[in-house]
Design an enzyme around this catalytic site. Structure first.
Site, PDB file in Angstrom:
ATOM      1  N   CYS A  24      44.198   5.599  58.386  1.00  0.00           N
ATOM      2  CA  CYS A  24      44.872   4.743  57.502  1.00  0.00           C
ATOM      3  C   CYS A  24      44.600   4.492  56.253  1.00  0.00           C
ATOM      4  O   CYS A  24      45.234   4.200  55.449  1.00  0.00           O
ATOM      5  CB  CYS A  24      44.830   3.458  58.303  1.00  0.00           C
ATOM      6  SG  CYS A  24      43.238   2.760  58.759  1.00  0.00           S
ATOM      7  N   CYS A 173      20.593  -4.686  20.121  1.00  0.00           N
ATOM      8  CA  CYS A 173      19.160  -4.695  19.995  1.00  0.00           C
ATOM      9  C   CYS A 173      18.951  -6.253  19.710  1.00  0.00           C
ATOM     10  O   CYS A 173      19.313  -6.906  18.988  1.00  0.00           O
ATOM     11  CB  CYS A 173      18.367  -3.819  18.850  1.00  0.00           C
ATOM     12  SG  CYS A 173      16.740  -4.262  18.694  1.00  0.00           S
ATOM     13  N   CYS A 176      16.543  -6.249  16.109  1.00  0.00           N
ATOM     14  CA  CYS A 176      16.955  -6.018  14.960  1.00  0.00           C
ATOM     15  C   CYS A 176      18.447  -6.223  14.946  1.00  0.00           C
ATOM     16  O   CYS A 176      19.129  -6.313  13.669  1.00  0.00           O
ATOM     17  CB  CYS A 176      16.655  -4.797  14.526  1.00  0.00           C
ATOM     18  SG  CYS A 176      17.432  -3.416  15.313  1.00  0.00           S
ATOM     19  N   CYS A 224      16.302   1.316  20.959  1.00  0.00           N
ATOM     20  CA  CYS A 224      16.771   1.064  19.713  1.00  0.00           C
ATOM     21  C   CYS A 224      16.713   2.320  18.813  1.00  0.00           C
ATOM     22  O   CYS A 224      15.615   2.675  18.582  1.00  0.00           O
ATOM     23  CB  CYS A 224      16.527  -0.250  19.068  1.00  0.00           C
ATOM     24  SG  CYS A 224      17.334  -0.791  17.739  1.00  0.00           S
ATOM     25  N   CYS A 227      14.833   0.446  15.427  1.00  0.00           N
ATOM     26  CA  CYS A 227      13.635   0.378  15.584  1.00  0.00           C
ATOM     27  C   CYS A 227      12.792   1.413  16.121  1.00  0.00           C
ATOM     28  O   CYS A 227      11.557   1.432  16.092  1.00  0.00           O
ATOM     29  CB  CYS A 227      13.395  -0.794  16.682  1.00  0.00           C
ATOM     30  SG  CYS A 227      14.265  -2.400  16.332  1.00  0.00           S
ATOM     31  N   HIS A 305      40.990  -1.725  59.284  1.00  0.00           N
ATOM     32  CA  HIS A 305      42.312  -1.155  59.189  1.00  0.00           C
ATOM     33  C   HIS A 305      42.679  -1.119  57.815  1.00  0.00           C
ATOM     34  O   HIS A 305      42.763  -2.343  57.475  1.00  0.00           O
ATOM     35  CB  HIS A 305      43.132  -1.744  60.391  1.00  0.00           C
ATOM     36  CG  HIS A 305      44.383  -1.120  60.498  1.00  0.00           C
ATOM     37  ND1 HIS A 305      44.561   0.364  60.552  1.00  0.00           N
ATOM     38  CD2 HIS A 305      45.527  -1.507  60.120  1.00  0.00           C
ATOM     39  CE1 HIS A 305      45.871   0.624  60.477  1.00  0.00           C
ATOM     40  NE2 HIS A 305      46.712  -0.496  60.311  1.00  0.00           N
TER      41      HIS A 305
HETATM   42 ZN   LIG Z   1      16.132  -2.721  17.099  1.00  0.00          ZN
END
Ligand SMILES: [Zn+2]
Length: 456
Positions: A24, A173, A176, A224, A227, A305
């Site tokens: 089904c 981030c 930053c 990041c 960073c 079902h």
């Molecule tokens: Zn960053």
């Protein structure tokens, strides 16, 4: 005769599918797809054959059996239930997990099926090597477009035209503020069921929960790029490209493989005008959908079902497809706590537009056969273009592609100019048509001044 034909059950796709033993889940999905009118027409008009002929990888049996089944549902003379056993044999070859007669998950089955069909009718015969240049320096929209074109260079089929959209995830981030974006194609969206403490939630709540900003911290901290260190980040989804057919999967089961529990929360979903524009990456996108099919799961994780509720593309009436039985139903019964996979279709402005879209897709398909067409025009070809949505004139090819993928505001009357632009862009494809008009206009300019003299 015409009335007889129209009243014949089978001519309307109102034919059941035999249960082959816990199948089904398969029948439910097949009926939802059978009522997906673009996909149905693709099979009924044998358009899939052209794509299969193009297929150099060999396997064509799954698409062939699928199309045969759809054709039987829409053209067979009797109204007796059809057996999907040959189709089942092929899907089992493609995805051995469906071997046997165990109850399976309908959404997983849909994924496997669409993937299998797509692979056989993929218009791409040779995939480009490598990933090309880095796109991180580009603005987000441009990056999204390029990523989509890259996807089409590999995966490009009728199935992709209909079902695939593009998701944008933005990672920011918290130190930053640098934001990086990733674009991924999606075949459906799995929505968590928002819990409100009451028995009922809305579908919009579920979509909001899906796109809600998430904090990645602790072990999940991503690196990041600015960073150059692992930082706490926020992650958010938006929809970059809305598919023509939007499949929404309600995550009712705690785990898809080993089902441990099921949420039977009533999710209130709109039948008409599901407006998803607030989830779009860009504002101008058309993102309003109408419901046309639902795959339902009733019962528990152990014994359940599947049925399907589908709106008939011809009559607009709703029907219950319960294996071999097909019965009319009221549209007010469609919404229930059994709803599991929802099929929505992107709204089009008018039936006029739809007819023109067909014409344009024909033009597109003939263009498509030519290998010398610019790559971005190829992208245009596979998106069903409506004349009233034509881009403004003077656009470069990239502009055209971008407008195509992100929807346009209405600009009537640009069809002809768009064609001229197309002519100039593709150079070879419209040569004959262009020459015809060129000479016709030239002939008129030549003949009219003389006409006056002759008559005089
Ligand atoms: Zn960053």
């Amino acid at each position: 005769f015409k009335i007889l034909f129209q009243n014949s059950k089978s001519a309307q796709g109102l034919v059941g599918l035999r249960n082959l033993g816990n199948t089904c889940f398969m029948n439910s999905i097949l009926q939802c797809l059978s009522n997906t009118h673009s996909l149905r027409d693709y099979c009924l008009h044998n358009a899939h054959r052209r794509d299969l002929n193009n297929n150099t990888r060999g396997n064509t049996a799954l698409m062939e059996e699928f199309a045969k089944l759809i054709q039987m549902l829409w053209t067979s003379s009797g109204s007796e239930a059809v057996s999907p056993s040959e189709f089942k044999t092929q899907i089992q070859k493609y995805a051995p997990r469906f071997v046997g007669y165990n109850q399976q998950d309908a959404q997983e089955f849909l994924r496997f099926l669409l993937d299998g069909l797509h692979n056989e009718v993929n218009r791409v015969t040779v995939r480009p090597r490598g990933h090309g240049e880095d796109l991180d320096h580009l603005p987000d929209d441009e990056k999204g477009k390029r990523m989509w074109n890259r996807y089409l260079e590999r995966e490009d089929s009728k199935i992709v035209d209909l079902f695939v959209g593009q998701l944008k995830s933005s990672l920011t981030c918290t130190e930053c503020g640098y934001c990086s974006t990733v674009f991924d194609p999606f075949w459906d969206l799995s929505l968590p069921i928002a819990k409100k403490g009451y028995g009922e939630v809305s579908l919009m709540d579920c979509v909001r929960l899906f796109t809600k900003e998430d904090v990645l911290d602790g072990d999940e901290k991503p690196t990041c790029h600015r960073c150059k260190a692992r930082r706490r980040c926020t992650k958010k989804f938006t929809i970059q490209k809305f598919p023509k057919i939007l499949v929404l999967h309600l995550k009712r089961f705690s785990e898809s493989r080993i089902r441990t529990s099921k949420l039977s929360t009533f999710v209130n979903f709109p039948m008409k005008d599901l407006d998803l524009r607030e989830f779009a990456s860009e504002n101008s996108t058309n993102a309003v959908y109408n419901l046309y099919a639902v795959s339902n799961h009733s019962g528990t994780t152990m014994g359940g079902h599947y049925t399907a509720y589908c709106r008939n593309p011809a009559s607009g009436e709703w029907y219950t497809f319960n294996d071999s039985r097909v019965t009319p139903m009221s549209s007010s019964q469609v919404r229930s706590s059994d709803a599991y996979v929802l099929f929505y279709e992107l709204t089009t402005s008018s039936p006029e537009g739809r007819r023109d879209m067909l014409t344009w897709s024909c033009v597109g398909n003939s263009l498509c056969g030519r290998r010398n067409v610019f790559a971005n025009m190829r992208a245009y070809v596979h998106v069903r273009v409506k004349p009233e949505h034509m881009p403004p004139t003077g656009n470069n090819a990239d502009g055209i592609t971008s407008s195509m993928h992100h929807g346009w505001s209405s600009r009537p009357g640009c069809t002809f100019l768009f064609r001229i632009v197309s002519t100039l862009k593709t150079k070879t494809c419209y040569t004959s048509e262009f020459c015809f008009w060129f000479f016709l206009v030239g002939f008129c300019i030549h003949i009219f001044p003389r006409l006056g003299r002759w008559v005089g």
